[in-house]
Write an enzyme that holds these catalytic residues in place. Structure first.
Site, PDB file in Angstrom:
ATOM      1  N   HIS A 163      -3.638   6.768   3.308  1.00  4.59           N
ATOM      2  CA  HIS A 163      -4.019   5.556   2.584  1.00  4.59           C
ATOM      3  C   HIS A 163      -5.472   5.221   2.934  1.00  4.59           C
ATOM      4  O   HIS A 163      -5.862   5.254   4.099  1.00  4.59           O
ATOM      5  CB  HIS A 163      -3.085   4.419   3.010  1.00  4.59           C
ATOM      6  CG  HIS A 163      -3.500   3.083   2.495  1.00  4.59           C
ATOM      7  ND1 HIS A 163      -3.865   2.881   1.188  1.00  4.59           N
ATOM      8  CD2 HIS A 163      -3.608   1.879   3.112  1.00  4.59           C
ATOM      9  CE1 HIS A 163      -4.188   1.614   1.033  1.00  4.59           C
ATOM     10  NE2 HIS A 163      -4.043   0.980   2.176  1.00  4.59           N
ATOM     11  N   ASN A 173     -10.070  -0.142  -0.769  1.00  5.10           N
ATOM     12  CA  ASN A 173      -8.612  -0.110  -0.620  1.00  5.10           C
ATOM     13  C   ASN A 173      -7.971  -0.467  -1.963  1.00  5.10           C
ATOM     14  O   ASN A 173      -8.056  -1.612  -2.400  1.00  5.10           O
ATOM     15  CB  ASN A 173      -8.222  -1.118   0.466  1.00  5.10           C
ATOM     16  CG  ASN A 173      -6.738  -1.135   0.740  1.00  5.10           C
ATOM     17  OD1 ASN A 173      -5.934  -0.624  -0.027  1.00  5.10           O
ATOM     18  ND2 ASN A 173      -6.364  -1.730   1.862  1.00  5.10           N
ATOM     19  N   CYS A 177       0.795  -1.241   0.000  1.00  2.55           N
ATOM     20  CA  CYS A 177       0.000   0.000   0.000  1.00  2.55           C
ATOM     21  C   CYS A 177       0.825   1.288   0.000  1.00  2.55           C
ATOM     22  O   CYS A 177       0.420   2.265  -0.619  1.00  2.55           O
ATOM     23  CB  CYS A 177      -1.000  -0.019   1.154  1.00  2.55           C
ATOM     24  SG  CYS A 177      -2.086  -1.451   1.051  1.00  2.55           S
TER      25      CYS A 177
HETATM   26  O1  UT7 Z   1      -4.111  -1.697   3.300  1.00  2.00           O
HETATM   27  C1  UT7 Z   1      -3.604  -2.078   4.526  1.00  2.00           C
HETATM   28  C2  UT7 Z   1      -4.032  -3.406   4.901  1.00  2.00           C
HETATM   29  N1  UT7 Z   1      -5.379  -3.618   5.282  1.00  2.00           N
HETATM   30  C3  UT7 Z   1      -6.005  -2.970   6.283  1.00  2.00           C
HETATM   31  O2  UT7 Z   1      -5.606  -1.960   6.761  1.00  2.00           O
HETATM   32  C4  UT7 Z   1      -7.236  -3.596   6.832  1.00  2.00           C
HETATM   33  C5  UT7 Z   1      -7.174  -3.631   8.337  1.00  2.00           C
HETATM   34  N2  UT7 Z   1      -8.274  -4.320   8.970  1.00  2.00           N
HETATM   35  C6  UT7 Z   1      -9.566  -3.904   8.898  1.00  2.00           C
HETATM   36  O3  UT7 Z   1      -9.869  -2.955   8.214  1.00  2.00           O
HETATM   37  C7  UT7 Z   1     -10.585  -4.613   9.754  1.00  2.00           C
HETATM   38  O4  UT7 Z   1      -9.915  -5.477  10.641  1.00  2.00           O
HETATM   39  C8  UT7 Z   1     -11.629  -5.416   8.942  1.00  2.00           C
HETATM   40  C9  UT7 Z   1     -12.561  -4.465   8.214  1.00  2.00           C
HETATM   41  C10 UT7 Z   1     -10.937  -6.334   7.951  1.00  2.00           C
HETATM   42  C11 UT7 Z   1     -12.477  -6.266   9.884  1.00  2.00           C
HETATM   43  O5  UT7 Z   1     -13.102  -5.444  10.852  1.00  2.00           O
HETATM   44  P1  UT7 Z   1     -13.022  -5.800  12.408  1.00  2.00           P
HETATM   45  O6  UT7 Z   1     -13.825  -4.798  13.096  1.00  2.00           O
HETATM   46  O7  UT7 Z   1     -11.567  -5.892  12.770  1.00  2.00           O
HETATM   47  O8  UT7 Z   1     -13.729  -7.188  12.466  1.00  2.00           O
HETATM   48  P2  UT7 Z   1     -13.157  -8.598  12.958  1.00  2.00           P
HETATM   49  O9  UT7 Z   1     -12.182  -9.152  11.970  1.00  2.00           O
HETATM   50  O10 UT7 Z   1     -12.704  -8.463  14.369  1.00  2.00           O
HETATM   51  O11 UT7 Z   1     -14.458  -9.467  12.913  1.00  2.00           O
HETATM   52  C12 UT7 Z   1     -15.583  -9.192  13.738  1.00  2.00           C
HETATM   53  C13 UT7 Z   1     -16.711 -10.123  13.363  1.00  2.00           C
HETATM   54  C14 UT7 Z   1     -16.282 -11.584  13.285  1.00  2.00           C
HETATM   55  O12 UT7 Z   1     -17.350 -12.378  13.732  1.00  2.00           O
HETATM   56  P3  UT7 Z   1     -17.344 -12.956  15.233  1.00  2.00           P
HETATM   57  O13 UT7 Z   1     -16.085 -13.769  15.353  1.00  2.00           O
HETATM   58  O14 UT7 Z   1     -17.328 -11.743  16.141  1.00  2.00           O
HETATM   59  O15 UT7 Z   1     -18.592 -13.757  15.291  1.00  2.00           O
HETATM   60  C15 UT7 Z   1     -16.103 -11.806  11.791  1.00  2.00           C
HETATM   61  O16 UT7 Z   1     -16.304 -13.153  11.437  1.00  2.00           O
HETATM   62  O17 UT7 Z   1     -17.199  -9.767  12.060  1.00  2.00           O
HETATM   63  C16 UT7 Z   1     -17.185 -10.939  11.224  1.00  2.00           C
HETATM   64  N3  UT7 Z   1     -16.944 -10.493   9.857  1.00  2.00           N
HETATM   65  C17 UT7 Z   1     -17.929 -10.098   9.036  1.00  2.00           C
HETATM   66  N4  UT7 Z   1     -19.264 -10.003   9.191  1.00  2.00           N
HETATM   67  C18 UT7 Z   1     -19.976  -9.561   8.160  1.00  2.00           C
HETATM   68  C19 UT7 Z   1     -15.745 -10.390   9.220  1.00  2.00           C
HETATM   69  N5  UT7 Z   1     -15.946  -9.931   7.970  1.00  2.00           N
HETATM   70  C20 UT7 Z   1     -17.291  -9.762   7.828  1.00  2.00           C
HETATM   71  C21 UT7 Z   1     -18.098  -9.305   6.781  1.00  2.00           C
HETATM   72  N6  UT7 Z   1     -19.430  -9.206   6.991  1.00  2.00           N
HETATM   73  N7  UT7 Z   1     -17.591  -8.919   5.584  1.00  2.00           N
END
Ligand code: UT7
Length: 330
Positions: A257, A287, A116
Site C-alpha cells: 500500500h 495515498n 486502504c
Molecule cells: O493509509 C493508511 C493510513 N495512513 C498512513 O499510513 C499515514 C501514517 N502517518 C504518516 O504517514 C505520518 O505520520 C505523517 C506523514 C502523517 C506525519 O509525519 P510524522 O513524521 O509522523 O510527523 P508528525 O505528525 O510527528 O509531526 C512532526 C511535526 C509536527 O510539528 P511539531 O509538533 O514537531 O512542531 C507537525 O505539526 O511536523 C508538523 N507537520 C507538518 N509540517 C509541515 C505535520 N504536518 C506537516 C506538514 N508540513 N504537512
C-alpha cells in the site's frame, strides 16, 4: 474442494484523473513545503478528480481497461466487489452504479468498506465466491475520490491523499499453479478513532454543526497510525508467505500500500526485500487508499516488472484498523 489456487488475477486496469496537484501548489495555501512533504512521505504530487468525475466513473474506466485485457464482456461478470472509503453515495453502493455504467447485468454488486486494504478484502471475497462455485468471473475494484473527504485546511492530512481507481478481472485459475496462493485479512476496531470521519454517518448525521466543525472530513493521529502500519504490515507479510508455503526469498515483487515511503521502506526491510524488488509509485499518486494496490499492480505490469510466473506479495493497512496481504503467482 478444488485445490488452491482456485482463482487468478487475469488482468488489471487503472484510471487516474488528469489533474495533478503538486506539493508546491499545496504550499501556497497550507503551512507546509515540498521539502517537508517529500522527506516525511515521499509524495511529490497527487491526482484530484473534478466535481463531474464520480468514483463509479473512475472505477468504470479502470474496469474497462481490465476487461479489455482479459478479453471479457460485461455480460461475463458474475460479481462486482468494490473497495472504497469514499463512496459516491451512502445508498446504494458504488458497485451498483459501476454495474449500471458497465452494463454488467448478470452480476451481483456490492461495496466493501475496509479502507486502504479494501482491494485485498475484495480479492479475498472474490476468491471465496469462485472457490464455492458461486461465481466464475469477478470484477475486483478499488476506487476512491478521497479529495472529497479530505480537509484541505488540515496540513497533517491534506498532503497525503489522492484520487484514482484500479480494477482487476479475477477468474477461475486457468493454468496449474497460477493464481492466488494465500490471503490474510485482519482488523482491530478498538483503534477506529485514530483514523476516522467522526460525523456525517448515522451516529452523527450530516448537519450544519457537523459541517461547521469539519467533522465530515478524515481525522488522523498520524504518528500512531504510522507505528501501527509498520507493525501490522510486517505481520501481514509473514502470514501471507507462511500460508502460501513459499520462502521469502522466492518473492519477485513486493507491492505494498502506497501511504508513505518510510512505511514502505520499513515493510520491505522486515520482509528482507531490497527496494529494487518493491513497487513504489507513492511519489506520483500519494495515498489512494483502496486504489493504491491495483494502481501499483497496473504500473508493475506496464513497466514489465510483473510477468507471467512472477511471485508477488501484496500488503496493505488502513482505517479500522484493517490490514491484509496476499501472495499471488502471476
Ligand atoms: O493509509 C493508511 C493510513 N495512513 C498512513 O499510513 C499515514 C501514517 N502517518 C504518516 O504517514 C505520518 O505520520 C505523517 C506523514 C502523517 C506525519 O509525519 P510524522 O513524521 O509522523 O510527523 P508528525 O505528525 O510527528 O509531526 C512532526 C511535526 C509536527 O510539528 P511539531 O509538533 O514537531 O512542531 C507537525 O505539526 O511536523 C508538523 N507537520 C507538518 N509540517 C509541515 C505535520 N504536518 C506537516 C506538514 N508540513 N504537512
Amino acid at each position: 474442494m478444488i485445490p488452491r489456487p482456485f482463482a487468478e488475477i487475469a488482468s488489471v486496469g487503472a484510471a487516474v484523473p488528469p489533474r495533478a496537484v503538486t506539493n508546491a501548489e499545496l504550499s501556497r495555501t497550507l503551512d507546509t513545503s515540498d521539502e517537508w512533504i517529500v522527506e516525511r512521505t515521499g509524495i511529490r504530487e497527487r491526482h484530484v478528480a473534478t466535481a463531474a468525475q464520480s468514483v463509479a466513473m473512475l472505477a468504470a474506466e479502470a474496469s474497462r481497461d481490465a476487461m479489455d485485457r482479459a478479453a471479457i464482456r460485461a455480460a461475463d461478470i458474475d460479481a462486482i466487489v468494490l473497495g472504497t472509503a469514499s463512496p459516491d453515495r451512502l445508498l446504494p453502493s458504488t458497485a451498483c452504479d459501476l454495474q449500471a455504467l458497465l452494463g454488467a447485468h448478470n452480476a451481483a454488486a456490492f461495496d466493501v468498506s475496509a479502507a486502504c486494504p479494501g482491494y485485498l478484502y475484495a480479492l479475498t471475497i472474490a476468491e471465496g465466491l469462485i472457490a464455492s462455485g458461486q461465481s466464475r468471473t469477478v470484477l475486483v475494484v478499488g476506487a476512491e475520490k478521497l479529495s472529497t473527504i479530505t480537509d484541505w485546511e488540515d496540513r497533517s492530512t491534506a498532503i497525503l491523499f489522492g484520487d484514482g481507481a484500479g480494477a482487476s478481472v479475477v477468474r477461475r485459475s486457468t493454468r496449474a499453479g497460477r493464481g492466488i496462493l494465500s490471503t490474510f485479512i485482519k482488523s482491530d476496531g478498538r483503534l477506529a478513532e485514530l483514523l476516522y470521519r467522526p460525523g456525517g454517518g448515522s451516529a452523527d448525521p450530516i448537519s450544519e454543526r457537523v459541517v461547521c466543525s469539519r467533522n465530515h472530513y478524515m481525522k488522523m493521529a498520524g504518528r500512531e497510525v504510522f507505528k501501527a502500519a509498520v507493525r501490522t504490515m510486517a505481520e501481514a507479510c509473514d502470514e501471507a508467505i507462511r500460508r502460501a508455503g513459499v520462502r521469502p526469498d522466492e518473492i519477485d515483487l513486493l507491492v505494498p500500500h502506497q501511504a508513505n515511503i518510510r512505511i514502505i521502506e520499513a515493510t520491505a526491510k522486515h520482509a528482507g526485500m531490497p527496494l529494487s524488488k518493491v513497487m513504489i509509485n507513492v511519489e506520483r499518486y500519494g495515498n489512494t487508499s483502496s486504489a493504491s494496490i491495483p494502481l501499483a499492480l497496473d504500473q508493475a505490469v506496464t513497466d514489465g516488472r510483473l510477468r507471467s510466473g512472477s511471485l508477488v506479495l501484496l500488503v496493505a493497512f488502513g482505517a479500522g484498523f484493517t490490514w491484509g496481504s496476499a501472495v499471488v503467482r502471476w
